[in-house]
Motif scaffolding. Structure first.
Motif, PDB file in Angstrom:
ATOM      1  N   VAL A   1       3.147   5.981  -5.684  1.00  0.00           N
ATOM      2  CA  VAL A   1       2.918   6.177  -7.119  1.00  0.00           C
ATOM      3  C   VAL A   1       1.771   7.159  -7.359  1.00  0.00           C
ATOM      4  CG1 VAL A   1       2.063   5.031  -9.210  1.00  0.00           C
ATOM      5  CG2 VAL A   1       3.883   3.988  -7.878  1.00  0.00           C
ATOM      6  N   ILE A   2       0.681   6.957  -6.620  1.00  0.00           N
ATOM      7  CA  ILE A   2      -0.545   7.706  -6.879  1.00  0.00           C
ATOM      8  C   ILE A   2      -0.506   9.129  -6.332  1.00  0.00           C
ATOM      9  CG2 ILE A   2      -2.980   7.806  -6.135  1.00  0.00           C
ATOM     10  CD1 ILE A   2      -2.565   5.973  -8.394  1.00  0.00           C
ATOM     11  N   TRP A   3       0.151   9.257  -5.183  1.00  0.00           N
ATOM     12  CA  TRP A   3       0.060  10.516  -4.464  1.00  0.00           C
ATOM     13  C   TRP A   3       0.629  11.713  -5.234  1.00  0.00           C
ATOM     14  CZ3 TRP A   3       4.653  11.798  -1.261  1.00  0.00           C
ATOM     15  CH2 TRP A   3       4.509  12.985  -0.576  1.00  0.00           C
ATOM     16  N   PRO A   4       1.811  11.610  -5.888  1.00  0.00           N
ATOM     17  CA  PRO A   4       2.287  12.776  -6.644  1.00  0.00           C
ATOM     18  C   PRO A   4       1.336  13.157  -7.774  1.00  0.00           C
ATOM     19  CG  PRO A   4       4.029  11.144  -6.428  1.00  0.00           C
ATOM     20  CD  PRO A   4       2.786  10.505  -5.937  1.00  0.00           C
ATOM     21  N   LEU A   5       0.673  12.130  -8.366  1.00  0.00           N
ATOM     22  CA  LEU A   5      -0.257  12.425  -9.451  1.00  0.00           C
ATOM     23  C   LEU A   5      -1.487  13.176  -8.923  1.00  0.00           C
ATOM     24  CD1 LEU A   5      -0.081   8.998 -11.341  1.00  0.00           C
ATOM     25  CD2 LEU A   5       1.109  11.106 -11.899  1.00  0.00           C
TER      26      LEU A   5
ATOM     27  N   LEU B   1       0.831  -1.203   0.000  1.00  0.00           N
ATOM     28  CA  LEU B   1       0.000   0.000   0.000  1.00  0.00           C
ATOM     29  C   LEU B   1       0.864   1.251   0.000  1.00  0.00           C
ATOM     30  CD1 LEU B   1      -2.980  -0.932   2.336  1.00  0.00           C
ATOM     31  CD2 LEU B   1      -3.087  -0.309  -0.082  1.00  0.00           C
TER      32      LEU B   1
ATOM     33  N   GLY C   1       3.769   1.474  -1.446  1.00  0.00           N
ATOM     34  CA  GLY C   1       4.219   1.608  -2.834  1.00  0.00           C
ATOM     35  C   GLY C   1       3.152   2.249  -3.709  1.00  0.00           C
ATOM     36  N   VAL C   2       1.921   1.750  -3.577  1.00  0.00           N
ATOM     37  CA  VAL C   2       0.807   2.294  -4.354  1.00  0.00           C
ATOM     38  C   VAL C   2       0.614   3.772  -4.037  1.00  0.00           C
ATOM     39  CG1 VAL C   2      -1.714   2.233  -4.529  1.00  0.00           C
ATOM     40  CG2 VAL C   2      -0.400   0.121  -4.683  1.00  0.00           C
TER      41      VAL C   2
END
Lengths: 294, 295
Positions: free
Chosen positions: B25-29, B19, B21-22
């Protein structure tokens, strides 16, 4: 000869590809002769032998570039290479396949973004002015750091952004290798009372070692590449001296300064070393695991 | 058979690390999206860590999409990608079909010529000189043609065609089909998933093209979106983000936070990739069986 005639059409199928390779690969290789010539805008180029190679190797800046390339590749091998392996082993422990697919899908996303986009994202995250990383540092009472212009951190930014981009995707090969492990090995280990941790360490890991070795060796073949697109987009005047690699050097002196001969000499040097590395790693990989680059 | 697992400590560690890792990845986007959508008068409330916009305003999207340079570049990208993709699929698959025939005289010599280009890479400068000499400089064709056939994908397709059952080809030969007919009526329908896989990879490669476009296309009106993005987000030229035409319409454009503009253009550029992503996942799970993909 009869076969050639019978399948003449097949040669026509291959012809466009061969023409393409001739124009975009073999002509540029032929054009590399410029490394041994003095480029003249008007008239015939003059043959000068190894002059530009001598200039290149007597220039201390080139050794800095070479060193940067080597150190960045080394850092990536030491710190980036193991992550996809650990990730694959961890993903393998997720028992519910729908959960595993969810994790995998998200982790694959960054691989498909261009380095222009990723650099844009990292520049925004690392910004001294309200960037995410500096906000975290300030929360922990550290002074903010201007990561993007600080030459002490820039190589680590390369390593971390490489992990961010490729850890998920690079785990694909290892996951495929894990999936092809014979299930009976686990069944008999369970009968012997092996815990999940023991199964991972004594079955899964050893079984994917051939794949790890193959990927490692093949990576070595591209040792002098060190990631042009990444460096090119994250580089600025303040960090140039720490991350200028052969490819960015070739681009700069060749296409920006117009010093064709010198830059082609540098490119040829890299190409030749790369050729030797790729050929030897291919044959080593093939010998060890039966699986080469092609 | 549904088996219920007890949640153990190791499950907890596994799930929480994945989680994390996910999240990374997602958070900066999401943070970028938050910047793009937060109204200018509330942007000072926004933190570098926020993933939810404060308020909702798509003014920067409107501003960017009304900038003729963005629109032209977007069209250029679509044009380059679609023409490039058609050529890629067509030439890769016919060459792979021919090279999958072991009986073809001279096959090994041709394969050696092809594989050699993988191991010896001429420098970008010599490629540039060739492109100039053959008159492709400043033409869309330079960036479409320089990656007409990707040798990795070609080899992948050769492997795929080799695995097709021989019975099909024997039957076709008995019926008197020539290679065109065999390719069109037998090979094509069987290789839709494989072509989808390489097609998606080619699409992503064209869409993400910036470097060759940057050096081969002098005329900025020919630039694909990625080159423009680079100009905006990395070189950081505020002036070029707001075109002159826009300044008349958007009197307050100069008031818009530069970071919101950057976030928006990044999002406009990566959006098509996100649209393709479900397709990539769908076909890649089939394509993985085709053999290892390095790259």
């Amino acid at each position: 000869m009869k076969l050639v005639k019978k399948h003449f059409i097949l040669y026509l199928f291959i012809l466009p590809t061969l023409i393409f390779l001739f124009i975009f690969h073999y002509l540029p290789i032929y054009e590399s002769k410029l490394a041994f010539q003095k480029y003249k805008i008007i008239g015939e180029n003059e043959w000068v032998g190894l002059k530009y190679f001598k200039i290149l190797f007597s220039y201390s800046g080139f050794y800095n570039v070479l060193w940067n390339t080597i150190i960045i590749s080394m850092m990536k091998i030491v710190f980036t290479f193991p992550i996809p392996i650990i990730l694959a082993l961890t993903l393998n422990e997720v028992r519910k396949s729908s959960h595993r697919k969810f994790f995998q899908s998200i982790l694959y996303i960054p691989h498909f973004l261009s380095w222009v986009i990723i650099s844009g994202i990292f520049i925004s995250m690392l910004s001294i002015n309200n960037g995410a990383v500096n906000n975290v540092l300030q929360m922990m009472d550290f002074d903010p750091i201007n990561f993007l212009t600080n030459s002490n951190y820039v190589r680590w930014i390369l390593v971390i952004s490489e992990i961010w981009r490729s850890a998920g995707w690079d785990s694909v090969l290892y996951i495929a290798a894990i999936f092809s492990i014979n299930q009976e090995l686990y069944d008999s280990a369970k009968i012997d009372g092996a815990t999940r941790w023991q199964q991972t360490i004594f079955i899964t890991l050893p079984m994917i070692v051939p794949m790890i070795i193959t990927v490692f060796i093949l990576n070595l073949g591209f040792f002098l590449s060190a990631g042009f697109d990444q460096v090119f987009n994250l580089m600025n005047a303040a960090t140039l001296s720490k991350i200028d690699i052969i490819d960015t050097y070739v681009y700069r002196i060749g296409l920006l300064k117009g010093d064709f001969s010198l830059s082609i000499a540098a490119g040829l040097f890299k190409g030749l070393i790369g050729f030797i590395l790729i050929m030897s790693t291919h044959f080593i990989a093939k010998k060890i695991s039966g699986r080469g680059l092609w | 058979m549904v088996k219920k697992y007890n949640i153990s400590a190791s499950d907890l560690i596994i799930y929480s690390s994945l989680l994390l890792g996910v999240f990374l990845v997602i958070w900066p986007l999401l943070n970028l999206l938050a910047w793009a959508l937060t109204p200018t008068n509330k942007v000072h409330l926004l933190d570098g860590l926020d993933i939810f916009p404060k308020g909702f305003d798509i003014d920067v999207f409107k501003l960017m999409l009304s900038n003729p340079r963005v629109l032209i570049s977007f069209t250029n990208s679509i044009y380059i990608t679609s023409i490039g993709l058609c050529l890629n699929i067509f030439f890769t698959s016919i060459a792979a079909y021919a090279l999958s025939k072991n009986y073809l005289p001279g096959r090994n010599i041709i394969l050696t010529i092809i594989i050699f280009t993988m191991v010896f890479e001429p420098s970008i400068v010599t490629e540039f000189l060739v492109v100039k000499k053959i008159g492709l400089f400043d033409s869309y064709w330079s960036i479409i043609l320089y990656k007409m056939v990707n040798v990795y994908y070609l080899i992948l397709m050769i492997r795929f065609f080799k695995e097709l059952p021989d019975a099909y080809f024997e039957a076709a030969e008995i019926d008197g089909a020539n290679h065109f007919q065999t390719f069109y009526y037998i090979v094509l329908p069987l290789s839709v998933p494989a072509m989808m896989v390489i097609g998606l990879f080619y699409t992503v490669a064209h869409w993400n093209e910036y470097f060759h476009a940057m050096i081969y296309l002098n005329d900025t009106s020919k630039w694909p979106l990625q080159v423009l993005l680079r100009e905006f987000a990395i070189v950081g030229d505020r002036g070029s983000m707001v075109s002159y035409q826009n300044i008349l319409e958007w009197g307050d454009a100069t008031q818009i936070d530069i970071r919101r503009m950057r976030a928006t253009i990044i999002f406009i550029t990566l959006f098509p990739i996100l649209l393709l992503f479900p397709l990539i996942l769908k076909y890649f799970t089939k394509g993985i069986n085709l053999g290892g993909i390095k790259e």
